[in-house]
Design an enzyme around this catalytic site. Structure first.
Site, PDB file in Angstrom:
ATOM      1  N   LYS A   1       1.152  -1.224   0.408  1.00  0.00           N
ATOM      2  CA  LYS A   1       0.062   0.009   0.252  1.00  0.00           C
ATOM      3  C   LYS A   1       0.751   1.327  -0.085  1.00  0.00           C
ATOM      4  O   LYS A   1       1.736   1.129   0.236  1.00  0.00           O
ATOM      5  CB  LYS A   1      -0.708   0.097   1.169  1.00  0.00           C
ATOM      6  CG  LYS A   1      -1.698   0.972   0.787  1.00  0.00           C
ATOM      7  CD  LYS A   1      -3.325   0.450   0.971  1.00  0.00           C
ATOM      8  CE  LYS A   1      -5.096   1.008   0.842  1.00  0.00           C
ATOM      9  NZ  LYS A   1      -5.537  -0.056  -0.362  1.00  0.00           N
TER      10      LYS A   1
HETATM   11  N1  GLU Z   1      -7.503   0.069  -3.545  1.00  0.00           N
HETATM   12  C1  GLU Z   1      -8.186  -1.092  -3.249  1.00  0.00           C
HETATM   13  C2  GLU Z   1      -8.211  -1.347  -1.908  1.00  0.00           C
HETATM   14  O1  GLU Z   1      -8.305  -1.761  -1.150  1.00  0.00           O
HETATM   15  C3  GLU Z   1      -7.880  -1.861  -4.691  1.00  0.00           C
HETATM   16  C4  GLU Z   1      -6.183  -2.390  -4.254  1.00  0.00           C
HETATM   17  C5  GLU Z   1      -5.147  -2.786  -5.989  1.00  0.00           C
HETATM   18  O2  GLU Z   1      -6.873  -2.698  -6.753  1.00  0.00           O
HETATM   19  O3  GLU Z   1      -4.537  -3.009  -5.765  1.00  0.00           O
HETATM   20  O4  GLU Z   1      -8.948  -3.172  -2.010  1.00  0.00           O
END
Ligand code: GLU
Length: 424
Positions: A113
């Site tokens: 993240k």
């Molecule tokens: N931000 C989204 C999540 O928390 C998608 C993450 C992604 O597609 O890599 O799952």
């Protein structure tokens, strides 16, 4: 005077909450000391300073992060958040949850993240582009289609992914569409990616309703957070004849006991920037909204929205976690104790990263799918994953959160065990 109880570290800090849930799953799985030790900390954390020349000519510096929690099952994967409350611990928690989430839906990614502490609503488009590009350069050594693949999260979008991809490609000198997902379709993005998180939440709610023998028609729904995930979920529920009676965003909460017209509310928010002032609705407080009697509550805002303090006042039969970490561990005990059916985040909102996986697979193979194919594959994965979690919930007599964590942590532990420890 009554003593005000201070929130515990677990309540205040999402990373403490993530670790607490990891420990519960690890105990149920009877993970040995070595595997626990290897999975209990992020593999890699990077903090970058992001200087940006603002429109007034002065340089302002922002702080950005990228955390790779685990790459045991594949490259790092997870979104980028632009928000004033971003901290390293928040990013670590989100990277941890991405790891178990990718494993729950069984896609070949680890978990990561990123985030920048900023208020994107106060930045001009030019400032936002420069912030994005400079942050991308900052985390460049960590990202790549086989290394770590960013995507949108809170207050980031396809345009920001386009700038990230372009910045990466300009430094490499060749095309690498698979370095980010959630790009515009015209730049190698996937059909259905933009709606995928909300659509996945909707499929999860359908799966829960099938299991609980509830017909979606005429159910009452409350949606906290009307961003990408919340608005798409609300729209699909509205189309399935559910009654969305209350909705909130960062500006406030609105209510209509007979139901809000979601297509009109989406237009209203697009024009005014807020759900407030929507024709036929009345404004209510956040506390009143959360305690409304409803069949389905969809927390689709930020982590820590439902805590030990307000969980007791909730009156929902099903809670579908569209946000990451909206329920703190002490609220979990209260809700599961009351018999609320909680669809945990790492299952419920996994539709976004699942279609990110489809996007990455399409980019890598140079073969693109139509929307119907994306939706059919997404629906199947959401159903299978729901059934996998449900099986653990029933066989092991654990709640749905513990069951989902056992599935996710168990799969990552298996990968870590097979890899062994190198070099030693
Ligand atoms: N931000 C989204 C999540 O928390 C998608 C993450 C992604 O597609 O890599 O799952």
């Amino acid at each position: 005077m009554e003593a005000v109880e201070k929130p515990s570290a677990v309540q205040r800090n999402p990373y403490e909450a993530a670790l607490k849930n990891f420990d519960i799953a690890a105990d149920h799985l009877e993970l040995d000391h070595d595997i626990r030790a290897m999975l209990r900390d992020p593999e890699r954390e990077l903090t970058v300073t992001v200087p940006v020349r603002m429109d007034d000519g002065k340089v302002e510096t922002f702080v950005g992060y990228r955390v790779q929690y685990s790459t045991a099952r594949g490259p790092g994967k997870g979104g980028i958040r632009f928000h004033p409350n971003v901290t390293l611990d928040e990013v670590k928690a989100l990277a941890c949850w991405m790891t178990w989430k990718c494993a729950v839906v069984n896609i070949p990614f680890g978990g990561a993240k990123g985030g920048v502490t900023c208020n994107p609503k106060k930045l001009s488009i030019r400032e936002l582009e420069h912030l994005t590009r400079r942050y991308t350069v900052g985390i460049l050594p960590l990202i790549g289609p086989d290394l770590d693949i960013p995507a949108p999260d809170v207050y980031t979008n396809p345009q920001i992914m386009a700038w990230m991809m372009d910045t990466y490609e300009m430094t490499k000198g060749y095309s690498v569409p698979g370095v980010v997902t959630g790009k515009p379709v015209s730049l190698g993005g996937s059909h259905g990616r933009n709606e995928a998180t909300g659509r996945g939440v909707f499929y999860s709610i359908q799966n829960a309703c099938d299991f609980l023998n509830i017909s979606l028609e005429n159910t009452t729904v409350v949606v906290q957070g009307f961003g990408n995930a919340g608005s798409v979920t609300a729209h699909l529920l509205d189309s399935a004849e559910s009654n969305v009676v209350a909705v909130s965003d960062s500006t406030g909460c609105i209510y209509n006991k007979d139901g809000l017209s979601i297509p009109k509310l989406i237009l209203h928010k697009a024009h005014t920037g807020s759900v407030l002032g929507f024709a036929g609705s009345e404004e209510i407080s956040a506390d009143d909204m959360l305690s409304l009697r409803c069949d389905i509550l969809v927390p689709a805002a930020l982590e820590g929205a439902i805590t030990g303090e307000n969980a007791d006042r909730l009156n929902a039969r099903i809670i579908a976690e569209a946000a990451n970490g909206p329920i703190t561990p002490d609220a979990d005990s209260i809700l599961f104790g009351k018999g609320v059916f909680v669809i945990p985040d790492i299952l419920c909102n996994a539709g976004g990263v699942t279609v990110s996986y489809f996007e990455w697979a399409q980019d890598e193979s140079h073969v693109f799918w139509d929307e119907a194919e994306v939706y059919a594959r997404l629906e199947k994965i959401m159903k299978n994953s729901f059934m996998d979690v449900l099986k653990i919930h029933r066989d092991r007599h654990v709640n749905m959160r513990v069951a989902a964590n056992m599935l996710g942590v168990g799969r990552v532990a298996e990968a870590a065990r097979l890899r062994g420890l190198y070099p030693q």
